[in-house]
Design a protein around this motif. Sequence first.
Motif, PDB file in Angstrom:
ATOM      1  N   PRO A  62     -96.260 -22.509   4.968  1.00 31.18           N
ATOM      2  CA  PRO A  62     -97.454 -23.103   5.536  1.00 31.18           C
ATOM      3  C   PRO A  62     -98.874 -22.732   5.163  1.00 31.18           C
ATOM      4  O   PRO A  62     -99.723 -23.287   5.914  1.00 31.18           O
ATOM      5  N   TYR A  63     -99.001 -21.959   4.253  1.00 26.85           N
ATOM      6  CA  TYR A  63    -100.333 -21.270   4.175  1.00 26.85           C
ATOM      7  C   TYR A  63    -100.556 -21.606   2.591  1.00 26.85           C
ATOM      8  O   TYR A  63    -100.126 -21.508   1.799  1.00 26.85           O
ATOM      9  N   ALA A  64    -101.979 -22.022   2.618  1.00 26.47           N
ATOM     10  CA  ALA A  64    -102.850 -22.364   1.276  1.00 26.47           C
ATOM     11  C   ALA A  64    -102.914 -21.049   0.388  1.00 26.47           C
ATOM     12  O   ALA A  64    -103.068 -20.065   1.091  1.00 26.47           O
ATOM     13  N   LYS A  65    -103.237 -21.113  -0.697  1.00 22.63           N
ATOM     14  CA  LYS A  65    -103.477 -19.921  -1.632  1.00 22.63           C
ATOM     15  C   LYS A  65    -104.838 -19.208  -1.185  1.00 22.63           C
ATOM     16  O   LYS A  65    -104.718 -18.027  -0.962  1.00 22.63           O
ATOM     17  N   GLY A  66    -105.659 -19.972  -0.953  1.00 20.17           N
ATOM     18  CA  GLY A  66    -106.751 -19.516  -0.373  1.00 20.17           C
ATOM     19  C   GLY A  66    -106.618 -18.596   0.743  1.00 20.17           C
ATOM     20  O   GLY A  66    -107.354 -17.519   0.957  1.00 20.17           O
ATOM     21  N   GLU A  67    -105.978 -19.047   1.803  1.00 24.37           N
ATOM     22  CA  GLU A  67    -105.672 -18.372   2.884  1.00 24.37           C
ATOM     23  C   GLU A  67    -104.956 -17.026   2.850  1.00 24.37           C
ATOM     24  O   GLU A  67    -105.281 -16.167   3.290  1.00 24.37           O
ATOM     25  N   ILE A  68    -103.907 -17.161   1.553  1.00 29.24           N
ATOM     26  CA  ILE A  68    -103.378 -15.866   1.434  1.00 29.24           C
ATOM     27  C   ILE A  68    -104.214 -14.797   0.852  1.00 29.24           C
ATOM     28  O   ILE A  68    -104.257 -13.603   1.181  1.00 29.24           O
TER      29      ILE A  68
ATOM     30  N   PRO B  51    -108.054 -29.426  -8.558  1.00 30.09           N
ATOM     31  CA  PRO B  51    -109.281 -29.315  -8.082  1.00 30.09           C
ATOM     32  C   PRO B  51    -110.019 -30.720  -8.059  1.00 30.09           C
ATOM     33  O   PRO B  51    -110.878 -30.741  -7.273  1.00 30.09           O
ATOM     34  N   GLU B  52    -109.542 -31.560  -8.897  1.00 25.50           N
ATOM     35  CA  GLU B  52    -110.184 -33.076  -8.960  1.00 25.50           C
ATOM     36  C   GLU B  52    -109.916 -33.768  -7.603  1.00 25.50           C
ATOM     37  O   GLU B  52    -110.552 -34.229  -7.158  1.00 25.50           O
ATOM     38  N   LEU B  53    -108.545 -33.402  -7.485  1.00 26.65           N
ATOM     39  CA  LEU B  53    -107.956 -34.272  -6.036  1.00 26.65           C
ATOM     40  C   LEU B  53    -108.671 -33.572  -5.094  1.00 26.65           C
ATOM     41  O   LEU B  53    -109.085 -34.433  -4.147  1.00 26.65           O
ATOM     42  N   VAL B  54    -109.045 -32.352  -4.824  1.00 28.35           N
ATOM     43  CA  VAL B  54    -109.636 -31.852  -3.615  1.00 28.35           C
ATOM     44  C   VAL B  54    -111.147 -32.093  -3.639  1.00 28.35           C
ATOM     45  O   VAL B  54    -111.486 -32.258  -2.636  1.00 28.35           O
ATOM     46  N   ASN B  55    -111.585 -32.386  -4.848  1.00 31.44           N
ATOM     47  CA  ASN B  55    -112.964 -32.670  -4.799  1.00 31.44           C
ATOM     48  C   ASN B  55    -113.164 -34.122  -4.337  1.00 31.44           C
ATOM     49  O   ASN B  55    -114.069 -34.434  -3.410  1.00 31.44           O
ATOM     50  N   LEU B  56    -111.978 -34.871  -4.742  1.00 31.31           N
ATOM     51  CA  LEU B  56    -112.267 -36.422  -4.317  1.00 31.31           C
ATOM     52  C   LEU B  56    -111.806 -36.484  -2.767  1.00 31.31           C
ATOM     53  O   LEU B  56    -112.445 -37.090  -1.956  1.00 31.31           O
ATOM     54  N   ARG B  57    -111.004 -35.508  -2.319  1.00 28.13           N
ATOM     55  CA  ARG B  57    -110.349 -35.476  -0.943  1.00 28.13           C
ATOM     56  C   ARG B  57    -109.777 -34.143  -0.496  1.00 28.13           C
ATOM     57  O   ARG B  57    -109.178 -33.580  -0.933  1.00 28.13           O
ATOM     58  N   PRO B  58    -110.867 -33.508   0.344  1.00 21.83           N
ATOM     59  CA  PRO B  58    -110.928 -31.965   0.664  1.00 21.83           C
ATOM     60  C   PRO B  58    -109.445 -31.707   1.258  1.00 21.83           C
ATOM     61  O   PRO B  58    -109.108 -30.688   1.135  1.00 21.83           O
ATOM     62  N   ASN B  59    -108.547 -32.616   1.925  1.00 20.26           N
ATOM     63  CA  ASN B  59    -107.638 -32.314   2.662  1.00 20.26           C
ATOM     64  C   ASN B  59    -106.257 -32.544   1.789  1.00 20.26           C
ATOM     65  O   ASN B  59    -105.046 -32.683   2.360  1.00 20.26           O
ATOM     66  N   ALA B  60    -106.532 -32.886   0.337  1.00 26.79           N
ATOM     67  CA  ALA B  60    -105.587 -33.377  -0.393  1.00 26.79           C
ATOM     68  C   ALA B  60    -104.146 -32.252  -0.447  1.00 26.79           C
ATOM     69  O   ALA B  60    -103.143 -32.957  -0.623  1.00 26.79           O
ATOM     70  N   ILE B  61    -104.244 -31.067  -0.601  1.00 25.77           N
ATOM     71  CA  ILE B  61    -103.133 -30.216  -0.426  1.00 25.77           C
ATOM     72  C   ILE B  61    -102.474 -30.391   0.863  1.00 25.77           C
ATOM     73  O   ILE B  61    -101.231 -30.564   1.059  1.00 25.77           O
ATOM     74  N   ASP B  62    -103.130 -30.332   1.935  1.00 28.56           N
ATOM     75  CA  ASP B  62    -102.546 -30.513   3.251  1.00 28.56           C
ATOM     76  C   ASP B  62    -101.797 -31.961   3.384  1.00 28.56           C
ATOM     77  O   ASP B  62    -100.686 -32.147   3.722  1.00 28.56           O
ATOM     78  N   ASN B  63    -102.364 -33.105   2.720  1.00 28.07           N
ATOM     79  CA  ASN B  63    -101.789 -34.534   2.826  1.00 28.07           C
ATOM     80  C   ASN B  63    -100.630 -34.522   1.961  1.00 28.07           C
ATOM     81  O   ASN B  63     -99.762 -35.221   2.329  1.00 28.07           O
ATOM     82  N   ILE B  64    -100.736 -33.834   0.684  1.00 22.84           N
ATOM     83  CA  ILE B  64     -99.448 -33.795  -0.036  1.00 22.84           C
ATOM     84  C   ILE B  64     -98.158 -33.184   0.643  1.00 22.84           C
ATOM     85  O   ILE B  64     -97.192 -33.695   0.683  1.00 22.84           O
ATOM     86  N   ASN B  65     -98.659 -32.044   1.331  1.00 22.29           N
ATOM     87  CA  ASN B  65     -97.545 -31.271   2.018  1.00 22.29           C
ATOM     88  C   ASN B  65     -97.004 -32.317   3.059  1.00 22.29           C
ATOM     89  O   ASN B  65     -95.803 -32.187   3.489  1.00 22.29           O
ATOM     90  N   GLN B  66     -97.967 -32.863   3.905  1.00 21.08           N
ATOM     91  CA  GLN B  66     -97.534 -33.537   4.919  1.00 21.08           C
ATOM     92  C   GLN B  66     -96.642 -34.740   4.479  1.00 21.08           C
ATOM     93  O   GLN B  66     -95.531 -35.085   5.041  1.00 21.08           O
ATOM     94  N   SER B  67     -96.968 -35.363   3.210  1.00 16.79           N
ATOM     95  CA  SER B  67     -96.143 -36.539   2.788  1.00 16.79           C
ATOM     96  C   SER B  67     -94.872 -35.990   2.323  1.00 16.79           C
ATOM     97  O   SER B  67     -93.614 -36.729   2.475  1.00 16.79           O
TER      98      SER B  67
END
Length: 268
Positions: free
Chosen positions: A151-157, A190-206
């Motif tokens: 449930p946690y992203a790299k930065g949180e870890i 990184p490019e996807l996160v720049n385009l959409r900051p919630n990209a990692i969360d959105n991919i995980n939700q999908s």
Amino acid sequence: IHSLFPDKSETLLIGVSGGVDSMLLLDILVSEGYQCLVAHCNFGLRGEDSDMDEAFVADWCASRDVEVLVKHIDLNPALDDGLSIQMAAREARYSWFSSLLAERELKAILIGSHKSDNAETVLLNLTRGMGHQSLTGMETVLHGVVRPLLPYAKGEIVDLAKKRGLKWREDASNASNKYERNVIRNIVMPELVNLRPNAIDNINQSAMARQQSFALLHDVIGLWKHQYAAEKHDEFFFNFKGFEVVSEPELLLFELVKLHGFTHHSVV
């Protein structure tokens, strides 16, 4: 973790590379009073650095009276068979983990995979054209592999590891873009996160939505089999009238036979 493993007297097998993810997972488990058995693979791919990873994990475990098992693995035979370094290492690592579970009569191996890893896996599988189920990503518990940090992203870890005063080893090869996953991690994501900051969360939700869809699909297939399929002497028989009542008969047939070793291409 408590919900997954309520009995702290149960020995937990943890795969530990020495990186921040697995070190944080191990530190949490030990500090919570769990009985831990550490498994560390040394592939020797980075020479002295690989040996320093091994020594770091061994020293950490010795200082906390945690048993550690080390496996030195030669990947050359697998590479000669055409596997990539990362795939060969993964297969060798999980093969060893499986043997340890059997030898020690343990239930699961815990690893430090996280939300960012999962997003990378989904994107990588998408580019490989591995089929619709490959886009479900990782699961917290699957086939004896447990990922408590999912449930946690790299930065949180990394932030939590710093707060706990942890030290860890950095794998210099993670910066090399000669590996497919590193291209996804270091350039694409990184490019996807720049385009959409919630990209990692959105991919995980999908990916989670796909997992739920597949669970429902399998429930529906179970109902279909009850009406249109039969098993006799390890042979399966399908009433082809059942394929006339569904909108995607090819997909249904694939889902029915893939557990017996068939691939999508062998079905079509």
